[in-house]
Design a protein around this motif. Sequence first.
Motif, PDB file in Angstrom:
ATOM      1  N   SER A 150      44.014  85.013  55.702  1.00 36.79           N
ATOM      2  CA  SER A 150      44.020  83.615  55.288  1.00 36.79           C
ATOM      3  C   SER A 150      42.662  83.214  54.718  1.00 36.79           C
ATOM      4  CB  SER A 150      44.381  82.726  56.481  1.00 36.79           C
ATOM      5  OG  SER A 150      44.387  81.371  56.110  1.00 36.79           O
ATOM      6  N   GLU A 151      41.594  83.626  55.376  1.00 38.86           N
ATOM      7  CA  GLU A 151      40.242  83.304  54.894  1.00 38.86           C
ATOM      8  C   GLU A 151      39.914  84.081  53.627  1.00 38.86           C
ATOM      9  OE1 GLU A 151      37.776  84.156  58.283  1.00 38.86           O
ATOM     10  OE2 GLU A 151      37.910  82.090  59.019  1.00 38.86           O
ATOM     11  N   TRP A 155      44.479  81.217  51.108  1.00 37.53           N
ATOM     12  CA  TRP A 155      45.853  80.728  51.123  1.00 37.53           C
ATOM     13  C   TRP A 155      46.187  80.193  52.509  1.00 37.53           C
ATOM     14  CZ3 TRP A 155      49.103  85.127  48.379  1.00 37.53           C
ATOM     15  CH2 TRP A 155      48.569  85.347  47.086  1.00 37.53           C
ATOM     16  N   GLU A 156      46.881  79.083  52.545  1.00 35.03           N
ATOM     17  CA  GLU A 156      47.252  78.444  53.804  1.00 35.03           C
ATOM     18  C   GLU A 156      48.272  79.292  54.562  1.00 35.03           C
ATOM     19  OE1 GLU A 156      49.604  74.432  55.375  1.00 35.03           O
ATOM     20  OE2 GLU A 156      49.188  74.732  53.237  1.00 35.03           O
ATOM     21  N   GLU A 157      48.069  79.424  55.876  1.00 35.45           N
ATOM     22  CA  GLU A 157      49.019  80.141  56.719  1.00 35.45           C
ATOM     23  C   GLU A 157      50.106  79.177  57.195  1.00 35.45           C
ATOM     24  OE1 GLU A 157      49.062  82.887  60.783  1.00 35.45           O
ATOM     25  OE2 GLU A 157      47.167  82.434  59.771  1.00 35.45           O
ATOM     26  N   ARG A 158      51.348  79.667  57.189  1.00 37.46           N
ATOM     27  CA  ARG A 158      52.472  78.811  57.557  1.00 37.46           C
ATOM     28  C   ARG A 158      53.449  79.596  58.426  1.00 37.46           C
ATOM     29  NH1 ARG A 158      55.189  75.813  52.650  1.00 37.46           N
ATOM     30  NH2 ARG A 158      53.191  74.709  52.814  1.00 37.46           N
ATOM     31  N   LEU A 169      51.573  83.448  54.044  1.00 34.99           N
ATOM     32  CA  LEU A 169      50.476  82.778  53.372  1.00 34.99           C
ATOM     33  C   LEU A 169      51.049  82.136  52.115  1.00 34.99           C
ATOM     34  CD1 LEU A 169      47.583  85.387  53.734  1.00 34.99           C
ATOM     35  CD2 LEU A 169      48.178  83.480  55.240  1.00 34.99           C
TER      36      LEU A 169
END
Length: 247
Positions: A150-151, A155-158, A169
């Motif tokens: 993610s870092e 990209w946002e984790e979902r 991601l």
Amino acid sequence: MSPTWITAFLDSTPAAFDDSVAYWSALTGYDLSPPRGDAGEFATLVPRDGDAFLRVQRLAEGPDRIHLDLHVPDARAAADAAVGLGATEVADLGYVVLRSPGGFTFCYVTHEAATRPRPATWPGGHSSLVDQVCLDIPATSYDRESLFWSELTGWEERGSTVSTDFHSLVRPAGQPIRLLLQRLHDPTGDVRAHLDWATSDRAAETERHVGLGATVRDTQSHWTVLEDPTGRVYCLTDRDPETGVLP
């Protein structure tokens, strides 16, 4: 440094390479580029439209695997940032080879690409596309590895509506490859990966793959696990080939 493009590599042993390339070229409908590399070990699966996002490599040693190329403007700077997040640098060959904290191989490259290929439509009318790499992460390293990716990508984790063992991601518009993070029941071991297809008709797509030589290993509510003729495992999913998400 967020990647501008992601390429998935199908890495094969010398014994499996020719059969693997022939199968995946037939399966995707993509032509194979001329070989390149010092020993002709690299080639590209060239889509009918858009930019390439699937490539093949003949390994000198080690088992079959998937690895990722992350495309960035400055590979050296991106690699240094990745090391700061916990990656280990393996080699700088003009492109930079690294391993994630969990041992998954990836590279930083500077090749430009921007246009995501469209899904293929097959006889009968259904469509499909390879559009996801699932990182298979042992339970003890899952939290650290998920945070790393993610870092690394930005990209946002979902979470998933299918299982608490899955997180995705969120892929920016235009990216060819989604990243899915799967928590394995195995407690230890290196992170590995497999390819996932999105298809509008999983039953018809399964029949197409089996007709080309695949073997069905398992069928679940939202995905089917297949094995190609060389033993590589991958999945077909019910996700929309255009959007990448479940209907």
